[in-house]
Design a protein around this motif. Structure first.
Motif, PDB file in Angstrom:
ATOM      1  N   ARG A   1       0.705  -1.283  -0.252  1.00  0.00           N
ATOM      2  CA  ARG A   1       0.065  -0.092  -0.266  1.00  0.00           C
ATOM      3  C   ARG A   1       0.807   1.326  -0.092  1.00  0.00           C
ATOM      4  N   PHE A   2       1.914   1.295   0.852  1.00  0.00           N
ATOM      5  CA  PHE A   2       2.847   2.583   0.854  1.00  0.00           C
ATOM      6  C   PHE A   2       3.520   2.272  -0.440  1.00  0.00           C
ATOM      7  N   ASN A   3       3.894   1.542  -1.363  1.00  0.00           N
ATOM      8  CA  ASN A   3       4.480   1.724  -2.563  1.00  0.00           C
ATOM      9  C   ASN A   3       3.648   2.201  -3.684  1.00  0.00           C
TER      10      ASN A   3
ATOM     11  N   HIS B   1       0.864   3.803  -3.103  1.00  0.00           N
ATOM     12  CA  HIS B   1       0.706   5.335  -2.533  1.00  0.00           C
ATOM     13  C   HIS B   1       1.827   6.159  -3.321  1.00  0.00           C
ATOM     14  N   ALA B   2       3.090   5.806  -3.276  1.00  0.00           N
ATOM     15  CA  ALA B   2       4.129   6.585  -3.906  1.00  0.00           C
ATOM     16  C   ALA B   2       4.008   6.517  -5.333  1.00  0.00           C
TER      17      ALA B   2
ATOM     18  N   ASP C   1       7.884  13.229  -0.188  1.00  0.00           N
ATOM     19  CA  ASP C   1       6.665  12.141   0.499  1.00  0.00           C
ATOM     20  C   ASP C   1       6.768  10.902  -0.258  1.00  0.00           C
ATOM     21  N   ILE C   2       7.207  10.899  -1.797  1.00  0.00           N
ATOM     22  CA  ILE C   2       7.235   9.538  -2.305  1.00  0.00           C
ATOM     23  C   ILE C   2       8.486   8.867  -1.728  1.00  0.00           C
TER      24      ILE C   2
ATOM     25  N   ALA D   1       7.390   7.313   1.628  1.00  0.00           N
ATOM     26  CA  ALA D   1       6.491   6.188   1.595  1.00  0.00           C
ATOM     27  C   ALA D   1       7.421   4.967   1.144  1.00  0.00           C
ATOM     28  N   HIS D   2       8.415   5.086   0.176  1.00  0.00           N
ATOM     29  CA  HIS D   2       9.059   4.117  -0.178  1.00  0.00           C
ATOM     30  C   HIS D   2      10.041   3.367   1.014  1.00  0.00           C
TER      31      HIS D   2
ATOM     32  N   LYS E   1       9.230   3.798   4.130  1.00  0.00           N
ATOM     33  CA  LYS E   1       8.389   2.838   5.243  1.00  0.00           C
ATOM     34  C   LYS E   1       8.111   1.740   4.387  1.00  0.00           C
ATOM     35  N   ALA E   2       7.668   1.600   3.328  1.00  0.00           N
ATOM     36  CA  ALA E   2       7.619   0.387   2.588  1.00  0.00           C
ATOM     37  C   ALA E   2       8.772  -0.827   2.899  1.00  0.00           C
TER      38      ALA E   2
END
Length: 251
Positions: free
Chosen positions: A192-194, A196-197, A213-214, A217-218, A220-221
């Motif tokens: 989901r994080f990827n 979103h990115a 932000d991208i 997100a990466h 966090k993934a």
């Protein structure tokens, strides 16, 4: 579970210092006493072979003692050993044991219980994400498809209790299956994080803050996938322990 919970030299996340018919070595007749004097002696630099002997002796003594007693207070104290003695004392005894040994497996079970009880809210959410993927897990682990936080805490206690009072190998299989579902949930979150990115990048990479932000997100993934990989190793360790126990080779 934090990065403190990683064992040196292994990917297992549940083997750290943070926070069951044996056919091998003879079992000690009395339970090991995990008192402060013993902890200080171990921490002071005991020979590795001596430390290994102590770790195996205390693990077998503990397991044997609980199997022989009908005293519910003794059982309760053993099941909450980390709560009473402190995780550092237990770590000095068992955290350096090989994952395919009884002390190594017990260490993982105790830290699994501690982690499940402390992070019951997030683990309940991860279970709900992962359970539809690992479809037989609810029956094996004894957890509902949509557990509450208290369900997670009760499961943590029942897995450890089953190791001491029931079939040790079955308890290890339950623990491994439980971890499998959490791993699946972590991977869903990472996806989901990827996603979103990717969506942010497809919309407008030039917008202020979008690149950061991208990247976040990466990152966090990647962190979630790293935790999932460590937990996957733990599940493998627990299943190996169950296999060895059934063959009378877990020592």
């Amino acid at each position: 579970m934090s990065t403190n919970a990683q064992r040196s030299g292994s990917g297992s996340i549940i083997a750290s210092r943070s926070a069951f018919t044996h056919t091998g070595s003879p079992r000690p007749a009395r339970p090991g006493q995990l008192d402060q004097a013993l902890a200080e002696n171990i921490a002071g630099g005991v020979d590795p072979e001596q430390l290994s002997a102590v770790s195996h002796a205390t693990a077998w003594a503990l397991l044997s003692h609980v199997h022989k007693t009908d005293d519910p207070q003794v059982v309760e104290r053993v099941l909450t050993l980390v709560d009473h003695e402190g995780v550092d004392v237990i770590a000095e005894l068992w955290s350096h044991a090989e994952p395919d040994s009884l002390p190594g497996v017990l260490w993982r079970l105790y830290l699994l219980r501690t982690w499940m009880r402390k992070r019951r809210d997030s683990i309940a959410r991860l279970w709900r994400l992962g359970e539809p993927i690992v479809t037989s897990a609810s029956a094996i682990a004894g957890v509902d498809a949509a557990p509450t936080e208290e369900d997670i805490a009760r499961t943590a206690d029942s897995i450890l209790a089953g190791a001491f009072r029931g079939d040790f190998a079955v308890a290890l299989d339950r623990a491994a299956t439980f971890v499998d579902v959490v791993v699946a949930g972590l991977r869903v979150q990472a996806q989901r994080f990827n996603a979103h990115a990717k969506a942010m990048a497809d919309l407008d990479r030039s917008a202020v803050g979008t690149t950061e932000d991208i990247r976040a997100a990466h990152t966090k993934a990647a962190q979630l996938l790293h935790t999932a990989a460590n937990l996957h190793t733990t599940a493998d360790d627990l299943r190996t322990g169950a296999h060895l126990w059934r063959r009378g080779r877990l020592e």
